[in-house]
Scaffold this active site. Sequence first.
Site, PDB file in Angstrom:
ATOM      1  N   LYS A  27       0.962  -1.271  -0.039  1.00 45.37           N
ATOM      2  CA  LYS A  27      -0.011   0.075   0.156  1.00 45.37           C
ATOM      3  C   LYS A  27       0.791   1.412   0.031  1.00 45.37           C
ATOM      4  CE  LYS A  27      -3.759   0.178   2.919  1.00 45.37           C
ATOM      5  NZ  LYS A  27      -4.876   0.901   2.141  1.00 45.37           N
ATOM      6  N   ARG A  96      -2.810   2.846   8.804  1.00 46.24           N
ATOM      7  CA  ARG A  96      -3.427   1.618   8.414  1.00 46.24           C
ATOM      8  C   ARG A  96      -2.000   0.679   8.128  1.00 46.24           C
ATOM      9  NH1 ARG A  96      -8.116   2.773   4.820  1.00 46.24           N
ATOM     10  NH2 ARG A  96      -8.298   4.688   4.834  1.00 46.24           N
ATOM     11  N   GLY A 105      -7.951  -7.921   5.555  1.00 44.52           N
ATOM     12  CA  GLY A 105      -8.560  -8.329   6.679  1.00 44.52           C
ATOM     13  C   GLY A 105      -7.835  -8.618   7.910  1.00 44.52           C
ATOM     14  N   MET A 107      -5.057  -7.403   9.257  1.00 45.32           N
ATOM     15  CA  MET A 107      -4.356  -6.412  10.337  1.00 45.32           C
ATOM     16  C   MET A 107      -5.364  -5.296  10.470  1.00 45.32           C
ATOM     17  SD  MET A 107      -0.376  -6.994   9.792  1.00 45.32           S
ATOM     18  CE  MET A 107      -0.428  -6.429   8.339  1.00 45.32           C
ATOM     19  N   ARG A 350      -4.632  -0.966  -6.821  1.00 47.38           N
ATOM     20  CA  ARG A 350      -3.821  -2.196  -6.718  1.00 47.38           C
ATOM     21  C   ARG A 350      -4.434  -3.101  -7.899  1.00 47.38           C
ATOM     22  NH1 ARG A 350      -6.464  -4.641  -1.085  1.00 47.38           N
ATOM     23  NH2 ARG A 350      -8.641  -4.113  -1.735  1.00 47.38           N
ATOM     24  N   HIS A 472     -19.917  -8.985   0.363  1.00 42.42           N
ATOM     25  CA  HIS A 472     -19.149 -10.131   1.068  1.00 42.42           C
ATOM     26  C   HIS A 472     -19.661 -11.483   0.079  1.00 42.42           C
ATOM     27  CE1 HIS A 472     -19.230 -13.936   3.506  1.00 42.42           C
ATOM     28  NE2 HIS A 472     -18.186 -13.429   4.001  1.00 42.42           N
ATOM     29  N   ARG A 593      -5.049 -47.621 -14.921  1.00 38.37           N
ATOM     30  CA  ARG A 593      -5.279 -48.478 -14.090  1.00 38.37           C
ATOM     31  C   ARG A 593      -5.924 -49.654 -14.973  1.00 38.37           C
ATOM     32  NH1 ARG A 593      -7.140 -43.862 -12.656  1.00 38.37           N
ATOM     33  NH2 ARG A 593      -6.368 -42.369 -10.983  1.00 38.37           N
ATOM     34  N   ARG A 649      -0.458 -49.588 -15.796  1.00 37.96           N
ATOM     35  CA  ARG A 649      -0.054 -50.246 -14.422  1.00 37.96           C
ATOM     36  C   ARG A 649      -0.391 -51.514 -14.268  1.00 37.96           C
ATOM     37  NH1 ARG A 649      -2.109 -47.506  -8.943  1.00 37.96           N
ATOM     38  NH2 ARG A 649      -3.838 -48.227  -9.707  1.00 37.96           N
ATOM     39  N   GLU A 776       5.962 -45.536  -4.760  1.00 39.57           N
ATOM     40  CA  GLU A 776       4.682 -45.059  -4.001  1.00 39.57           C
ATOM     41  C   GLU A 776       5.097 -45.604  -2.624  1.00 39.57           C
ATOM     42  OE1 GLU A 776       1.423 -47.094  -5.571  1.00 39.57           O
ATOM     43  OE2 GLU A 776       2.432 -48.533  -6.581  1.00 39.57           O
ATOM     44  N   SER A 795       7.420 -43.663 -11.959  1.00 39.53           N
ATOM     45  CA  SER A 795       6.210 -42.667 -11.884  1.00 39.53           C
ATOM     46  C   SER A 795       5.953 -42.660 -10.461  1.00 39.53           C
ATOM     47  CB  SER A 795       5.091 -43.372 -13.022  1.00 39.53           C
ATOM     48  OG  SER A 795       3.950 -42.474 -12.732  1.00 39.53           O
ATOM     49  N   GLY A 797       3.553 -42.345  -7.546  1.00 39.84           N
ATOM     50  CA  GLY A 797       2.509 -42.529  -7.143  1.00 39.84           C
ATOM     51  C   GLY A 797       2.396 -41.599  -5.876  1.00 39.84           C
ATOM     52  N   THR A 798       1.937 -40.382  -5.923  1.00 33.59           N
ATOM     53  CA  THR A 798       1.902 -39.565  -4.615  1.00 33.59           C
ATOM     54  C   THR A 798       0.865 -39.830  -3.753  1.00 33.59           C
ATOM     55  OG1 THR A 798       1.207 -37.707  -6.064  1.00 33.59           O
ATOM     56  CG2 THR A 798       3.866 -37.853  -5.448  1.00 33.59           C
ATOM     57  N   ASN A 799      -0.092 -40.420  -4.240  1.00 30.80           N
ATOM     58  CA  ASN A 799      -1.099 -40.647  -3.421  1.00 30.80           C
ATOM     59  C   ASN A 799      -0.854 -41.724  -2.229  1.00 30.80           C
ATOM     60  OD1 ASN A 799      -2.846 -39.123  -4.901  1.00 30.80           O
ATOM     61  ND2 ASN A 799      -4.049 -40.762  -5.797  1.00 30.80           N
ATOM     62  N   ASP A 800      -0.313 -42.836  -2.735  1.00 29.56           N
ATOM     63  CA  ASP A 800       0.105 -43.604  -1.761  1.00 29.56           C
ATOM     64  C   ASP A 800       1.482 -43.485  -0.978  1.00 29.56           C
ATOM     65  OD1 ASP A 800      -1.931 -45.355  -2.156  1.00 29.56           O
ATOM     66  OD2 ASP A 800      -0.811 -47.054  -3.152  1.00 29.56           O
ATOM     67  N   CYS A 878       2.278 -39.543 -11.127  1.00 33.11           N
ATOM     68  CA  CYS A 878       0.620 -39.904 -11.370  1.00 33.11           C
ATOM     69  C   CYS A 878      -0.087 -39.743 -10.317  1.00 33.11           C
ATOM     70  CB  CYS A 878       0.536 -41.344 -12.325  1.00 33.11           C
ATOM     71  SG  CYS A 878       1.033 -42.683 -11.267  1.00 33.11           S
ATOM     72  N   TYR A 898       7.471 -35.367 -16.862  1.00 34.53           N
ATOM     73  CA  TYR A 898       6.226 -35.218 -16.889  1.00 34.53           C
ATOM     74  C   TYR A 898       5.295 -35.002 -15.609  1.00 34.53           C
ATOM     75  CZ  TYR A 898       5.389 -39.930 -16.785  1.00 34.53           C
ATOM     76  OH  TYR A 898       5.162 -41.322 -16.439  1.00 34.53           O
TER      77      TYR A 898
END
Lengths: 920, 920
Positions: A27, A96, A105, A107, A350, A472, A593, A649, A776, A795, A797-800, A878, A898
Site C-alpha cells: 500500500k 493503516r 482483513g 491487520m 492495486r 461479501h 489402471r 499399471r 509409491e 512414476s 504414485g504420490t497418493n500412496d 501420476c 512429466y
Amino acid sequence: MTTKRVYFFGNGEAEGRASMKNLLGGKGANLAEMTSLGVPVPPGFTITTETCTEFQKLGDLPEGLMAEVTSNLKRVEEIRGKQFGDLTNPLLFSVRSGARVSMPGMMDTVLNIGLNDQTVEALATASGDARFAWDSYRRLLQMYSDVVMGLDRQLTEKLIEERKEERGVALDTELSVDDWRDLTAQFKAVILDVLGKPFPQDPQEQLVGAIKAVFESWNIPRAKIYRRNNNISDDWGTAVNVQSMVFGNLGNNCATGVAFTRDPSDGTNIFFGEFLVNAQGEDVVAGIRTPQAINRSKDENPDLPTLEEIMPEAYGELLAIREKLENHYKDMQDLEFTIENGVLWMLQTRNGKRTIFSAIRIATDLVAQGMIDTRTAVARIPANELPKLFAPVLNGDAKIQAETDGLSLTRGLAASPGGAAGRLVLDPDKAQEWVANGDKVVLTRIETSPEDIGGMSVAEGILTARGGMTSHAAVVARGMGVPCVSGAGDLRIDYTARTVKVGAHLLHEGDLIAIDGFDGRVYKGEVEVMPSEILQVLSGKLKAEDSELYQRYEQIMTWSDEIKSLGVRTNADTPHDATVARQFGATGIGLCRTEHMFFGGDRILHVREMILADDEQGRRAALAQLLDFQREDFIGILGAMHDLPVTIRLLDPPLHEFLPHEAENQAEVAAEMGVSPEVIKQKVDALHEFNPMLGHRGCRLGISMPEITEMQARAIFEAAVQLTRDGVKVFPEVMVPLIGTAAELTHQKTVINTIAEQVFAEQGLRVDYLVGTMIEVPRAALTAAAVATEAQFFSFGTNDLTQMTFGYSRDDAGKFLKIYTEKDSTQWPKYLTAPILPNDPFEVLDREGVGQLVAMATQNGRKAREEAGLSRLKVGICGEHGGEPSSVEFCHLTGLDYVSCSPYRVPVARLAAAQAVLNN
Amino acid sequence: MTTKRVYFFGNGEAEGRASMKNLLGGKGANLAEMTSLGVPVPPGFTITTETCTEFQKLGDLPEGLMAEVTSNLKRVEEIRGKQFGDLTNPLLFSVRSGARVSMPGMMDTVLNIGLNDQTVEALATASGDARFAWDSYRRLLQMYSDVVMGLDRQLTEKLIEERKEERGVALDTELSVDDWRDLTAQFKAVILDVLGKPFPQDPQEQLVGAIKAVFESWNIPRAKIYRRNNNISDDWGTAVNVQSMVFGNLGNNCATGVAFTRDPSDGTNIFFGEFLVNAQGEDVVAGIRTPQAINRSKDENPDLPTLEEIMPEAYGELLAIREKLENHYKDMQDLEFTIENGVLWMLQTRNGKRTIFSAIRIATDLVAQGMIDTRTAVARIPANELPKLFAPVLNGDAKIQAETDGLSLTRGLAASPGGAAGRLVLDPDKAQEWVANGDKVVLTRIETSPEDIGGMSVAEGILTARGGMTSHAAVVARGMGVPCVSGAGDLRIDYTARTVKVGAHLLHEGDLIAIDGFDGRVYKGEVEVMPSEILQVLSGKLKAEDSELYQRYEQIMTWSDEIKSLGVRTNADTPHDATVARQFGATGIGLCRTEHMFFGGDRILHVREMILADDEQGRRAALAQLLDFQREDFIGILGAMHDLPVTIRLLDPPLHEFLPHEAENQAEVAAEMGVSPEVIKQKVDALHEFNPMLGHRGCRLGISMPEITEMQARAIFEAAVQLTRDGVKVFPEVMVPLIGTAAELTHQKTVINTIAEQVFAEQGLRVDYLVGTMIEVPRAALTAAAVATEAQFFSFGTNDLTQMTFGYSRDDAGKFLKIYTEKDSTQWPKYLTAPILPNDPFEVLDREGVGQLVAMATQNGRKAREEAGLSRLKVGICGEHGGEPSSVEFCHLTGLDYVSCSPYRVPVARLAAAQAVLNN
C-alpha cells in the site's frame, strides 16, 4: 548515520516508489507511486517494515521514530493547510497497516485520529456539519477502543443498537447529531469502566497508540496463520501508513467508491465501479446501501444516477486516472476513491482480483493491445481456477423457455459466473445438511456474512437480496468459483416463514430455482444446467470460431505450451477418458489402471473364478478367459492414444476388492458362480486384511501369482502387436506397482520380458516398449539407485507415497486431518496456536517430506542409470497432485519429465507448468 | 611374471598358510597350515580363488593352469609313491571346493578321481580288496555323473535300491563286489543313455572336469542365495582343493571319524569324537550306522569299543594333534580324520560349531587357561543363541520320580540341550498341524531328513532312533535351539501302526513323552518342564555360587559391558517386567506403553466412558477417574526403575481397540455401562477405520483430544513428585508417539510442559524430565532436523517405521512375506531365482531402507540441535529390533545412544553391543 524510517508522499512528490514494496509495504509503495504519477493522493507518510521488525525486537517504538514522524506530519499539515489537533480546523489522520503482500482483513486500521472532545467541536464548526463531526468521533472511539485498547467491539455496537431501538430506526444514518453526541459519551464511559483507563484525548498519544497497534497486529494469531498458510515470512513485518483523512461523508458533494479499470467479472474493457454519495468507504464494502454505478457501461441499477451524471468533473478526472494507472501498471487496477466537497482523492490502487473468465480476457486483450507480452499473460492466469472454465452453464433455450413461461423471477448482479440450479435454501446449516443428503441447493440470503462460509461452499449457487459486486457474497463466491447473483433487490426473504416473495411469486424453502451468474438472472422451477462453452467446443457441439472464450483459452494454452518444459499426461482407464484428455492437450497416458477393466460384465465373473481357484492351474484357467477382454481393453486405449505413450499399471488392488463383502451380495454371487455362499464367505474371510492399504496388493500379487502378470503382459503385447500390424503407432510402458525392493522389480520384469519375447515370436513382429515402476512405497524412493537399474522409468504414485510417508490412511484421516488443516482458530482444540499442516497433503504435495523422497529418488535413480551406462531414467508423477499447481511447480523444480493428472486438470497442469518456468 | 595359481601342501611343507584364506579358501589355508604344523595331511594342492574369478570371466580354465596342476600333481605322486592313472598302484584324488568362509553343503565335491575300468582292477589288486575298489569306482561314477555331468542322482540311486531289493538286503554294505561291479556297468550305461556321452575314462579328463565343476558350482542358484543371505560377495570365488585320497574303508585296520577338541554340547574340556571302522567319511555324517566313541570321556554306547581301545597308536597321535591344533588355533576344533591301514591322516580342522552352553564354557575356560583374552571370548559367543540359556529344563526331581516309577524309557545321545515335554508325534506334517491346534509335541523319527524341517521347527523337542551327534537331526536341532535326543537305538518306531515300542513299553502317537537334551534321557508320561538354571538364579531360587553356568554367563556379560558403548534398556510396561529386565542388566526403560494400563479392572470401564462421551466435558469426567489409576501405575514403574531413566510413551492405539467388536461382548459391556448395545455398536462403527495402522492414533489422539495428554502428563508428574518426595530418584522421559511433523510435537510438548508446571506449582516440588518423540513415521525421519529442535530425545519405533517404509502391514504381510523370504527354492513361485528379501524385515532391521531413515534422522537431528545451541539429542531404538544382534550392530554403527528390547533379549543386546565394537 541513522536509518531512515519514514517516507513522505504528497503533492506530486514521494520519497518512495512502487518497487520499494519490501520496505514500504504494498500500500505504501503504491501510494508513493501514485503520488509521483501526479494522481491526487491525500498526503501522508509510511513508516517502514524494518521499523516493525525493530518494534518486535524492542517491544517498543525505536528511539527517534516519533521525531521523524512529527517532521513528516508537519509537511502534511503544510500541504493540507490544517493542523493536527488544531482547535479550529483540525487535520485528521488514518493509520493503516500495509505489508509486502496484501493480507486482506488480517491487520488493523484506525481512522479519524486527532479527534477529541475539543477538536470534534472544531470539526463541526469547520465542516459546518455537526452530525458528521460527532459521527466521525464516535467511529474513532469505536475503532480506537477496539484496535488499540482491546475493548470488545460488541460493547459499543450494542449501545448503538439500543439507541436505534429507542429511536425506532433501523439504520445508523437515521441517528441524529444528538444521538451520536450521547453515544460518544457512553462510549467513553464504557471504555473507562471496562478497561479502567480513559480514551486518550491527546492526538499525539492517539497517533503513537495507533502506530503501535498496527505493529502489534503483525503478530495476532489470525495474521500469523494467514502468513503461514500463504508462505509469508514472519520477518517481513508490516509498514504503517499515516495518511491525512479525506471525507466522502461531508455532504452531497461528497462520495466514496471503488472502481475496476476493467470488468472484474468477465474482463470486458469497460470502466466499472460503484459509489455512494455522502458515505465513507466502509459503507460501500458493507453492502448495506445498494451502491450506484459510476457510469452506464453496464445497465445495472438504471434508476439510480451515475457518478458521471451527478459529478461529471470528478468522473472525468477518475476516467483519466484509470487510463494513467492502467498504462502505468499494465494490468487491471482496483481503485478506491473519495470525493470530498467535489475534490477527487485516490486512496488506493492495486492489481484487481478477477474471475478466471476475466483473467483470460484481460490477459489476451492486454497482449493484443501490446501492453504485455505472452509470458506475462500466462503468468497472470490463476491456474487453479481454470476448471471453472469448464463449469456448467444454464441452457440458453431453457432460459428463454422459462422467460416465456413467466418463470423468470428477477435480475440481480452477475457477481460470480456460472449457472446453478437447485433447491432454495435459506440458511447455511440447512444447506450443508441437504447437500449431505444428496440434494443440490442454491443458498439464498438477504446478505451473507463470514459465518455463512460453510453453507456457501457446498451450494451450487448463491443468491442475495442486498449487496453489490464487492459485497461479501460476491467476493467469496468468486473466490470459491461458486456462481452468484447478488443484490437482487426484488427478493423479499422471510427467514421466519421460510419463504421468498418476488412480485407475484411465492417460493418456499425447498422449491427449485436457478441462477445465472453470467447475467444475474434468477428463475423459478427446473432449468437445465449444461456443459460450459469450452466443453461444447471440445466435444464438437460448438464451433471454435463461434466461441470467443474458447479462442482466448486456446491462446493461453498455446502460449503455455511454448513456455513449459514439463510434459503433461493424463490418468485415464478408458478410450473415452483418453479422448477427452487428448482434447485437453494431454500428450500421453501417465496412468492407466488395469483393475477397472476387471469389473463389469463377464469379466468380474472370471476374476472371481480366479480368486476362488485353489491352485495355480485353476487361476490360469480363469485368467485365460480374462485374456481376451484385457487384450480388447488395451487395443481400445492404445488405439485412442495412438502416437503417444501409454503407461499401463499392472493389477494393484488387493483381491478381496473383487468379492462382495455383504452376505446378501455374497449369496447372489454364489448363485451366479454355482458355489455355496459359504465358499465366497470363506474366501472373503481368508483374504481379509487389517490394513489392506499395506497388504497383499500391487506387485506382491504378481510375485506370489506370476500367472496374473503373465496374462496382463500377454494382453498388452498382443494388443500392441495387433495395432502395430494395423498401422497404429503404439508406445506401451508397462508399470509395476508398489515396488519396495529392486528384487521385486527384477522378478516382474523377467515375467514381462519373457512374455513379450513369447508374443513377439508367436506373432513374428516386435514392438518397442518400456518396463518401469511406480514409486509409491517410501523404501522404493530410499533405494531408488538400486531400483533404477531395473527400471526404464519411474512414476511417482504420490497418493500412496503420501499415505505411507505421513502414515495417513486416506480413507480414515478425515477425522484428524480436518483438525490438522483447520484455519479457523475458533475450531481448534486447546493449546493449538496454528494449524498443524498448511494444506491437506493429499491435495498439495508436501515438499518437505514426500517431496524430499521424490527429489531423492529422481536424483539417485538418474545417477545410478547414468553410472551404469543405461538409458536415461524417464520420471513422472501420476498421483492426483499432478494437476495441482503448487505440486506441478515442485515437479518442474525437481526436474521431472512429466506430470499426469485427471483429464479435466490437464489444462491446469499445462498452465501451471508454464508458470513454474516463469516463476523460477 | 605369471600369476601363481596353485599352492602345494604335503609332507610337512606348504606354500600357503592359515592367513591366506582369501586366496586359498578356508579349507585350503587350513590344510596348508596343518601341513606346516607337522600334522599328517594327505598331500595335495589348492587352486586359488582368483583362478575361480578368472574362470568366471573366461568361461574356461585359464591358460597355463593345467601345467601348474600337473607339476604339483607330480610332487604329490612322489610323496605318496603312487601315480595318478597308474595301472598297478593308482593314486586317487579328491576335488573339493573351499571358499573364504564356509558355505556348508553349498558347493560340490568329487572323490576317487583317477578310477576307470582299468585302474579299478589295479586298485583291487593293490588294496587286496576288490569290493572296496568297485565300491570306490561306483562312488566316483555317481558323484562325477551328478556333479560334473549333470545326471539326476536319483537315476543311479534307484539302480542301487533295485539291486538291494533283488538281493533282499537293506544296507549298501550288504551288497557284494559283484553287485558293485554290475552296478558300475549299469551306471555307465545310464550315463551314456541319458546324457548321450560316456563317463570319461581318462583320469586327466576327469580331473579337469571336476575342477571346472567346482568352479561352476560357485554360481549355482543355492550357492548364490546362500551368499546373498550371508553377505558373501559374488566376487570372492571358491578355491579348489585337489588332494590325494586316503581310505578309511580298506579293511578293519581302517577307520574314519570326526572329533571335537572339546565337547560341542556342553563345552567340557574333554576330547570327544565318533568313528566308524572300515568306512568313508560320508558314512559317519549320514548317521546310518551308529558310530563308536573315540574314547570313554563320555559313557555313550558303552558296548562298542573305542578308537583308544582298538587302535591305541592312532588314537595317541590324534590326541597329540588335538592339543597341537587347539593350542595353535586357540579355539575348539572340529576335526576330520581317516585311518588308512593304521596310518592316521587329518583331512580337515576348523573352529567347531557349538551350543551356546558350550560356547560360554569354552570361552570362559580358554580365558582361564590364558589362551585368549576377554575380548576374544566375548566375540565368540553367538549372541542370537543366548536366550537358549534361559530355555526350560526338565525338573530333576520329576526325572528321578519318573525313573522310580519305571517311566524312564531309554537313553540316546544328548544332541541338543534343553528339556522338552509334549505329545509323541511321528510325522512332521502332523507335528505342524497339532501345534497349530495348540498342542505341544515331541517329533519322533527313525532319522530325520531335510524335508522334516517344518515339523522340527515347531516341535518342543526332537527324538530319533538312529544317528549320532553329527546326524541331521542333531545338527539341525542344535541350530534351531530345539532340545534333541538322537540315536536312541532302543526305539522301535512303526510308522504304519503309529506306535513306538521301547522294551516293554508301547506308546501310541499322541501319548505324552519327555526328553532331556542335556543327558539324552527319554521319559514316558508327564515330566515337569521348569525354568533354566540362570533364571532360577536371577529369581533367587538358586544361589549364584551353586550355578557354574550362571557364573560363566555373568562373566561374559560383565566382559561385554566393559567393551560395549551402546546402552541397553528394556521395553517394559509393568513393575514386574521392569524388575526382570534389571536382573538381566537393563539400565533403563526405553519404552513403557501406557495403553496396557488402560485395560484391566475398573480402568477399562472409565476408558470406555471416555470414548463414549459426546464432548470434551464428558471425556474429562471419565479421564479424571483414570488419573488415580495411571498415577499408581507410574509410581509402580518409576519406583521399580529407581535411579534409571524411564521413557513413557503416551497413549498410542486407536480408541476402537478399547471397545468390543463382537455383538455378544458389546451387549455385555453395554449392560455393564448402563447404555444400550446400540450405543456401543454405533461408537464402534463410528470409530471403524479401513487402515487403523494409519488412522486416528498416536499423537493424533492427543492433539484432537488434548485432555487425554493432560491426564497422562498429570499422572506422570504427580507420580514423579511423590516418589521424589519419598526419596526415590526418578528420571521420567515423556515420549510422544507417531509424530510426522514438528508442529505435532510442539503442540503435545506445550500440553506436557503446561501440566508439568501446574503440578510442580501445586506440589511445590520440581522434577527433572525430558520430552521427546518416537520416530516411526517416515516423514518424521525425513524432517528430523525440524522435529529435533522440539525433541530432547528420539526413539526409533522400528516396528512401525518398517511397516510404513516397506508398506507392509505386520498383521497381514505373512502371506507374501513368507514367499519373499523363502529360502527353499522348491517353494518359490515361477520366475523367482533368489529370495526377494534376505530376512524378514520385522526381525532383522533393513539397513538399506529403514536403516537409511534411522541414520538420516539421527545425523540431521543431532546436527540441528547442535546448530541451535540445544542439548545433545539422545537417540535410541525401541522396536523389537533392539534385541536382534545385526540390528544392534547397526545401532552401534549409526551412533545411537541405546537400544531397548524385551527383558529376555537384554543379555543378547548387551553381548551384541560388545560384539559390534569388536567387529568394527
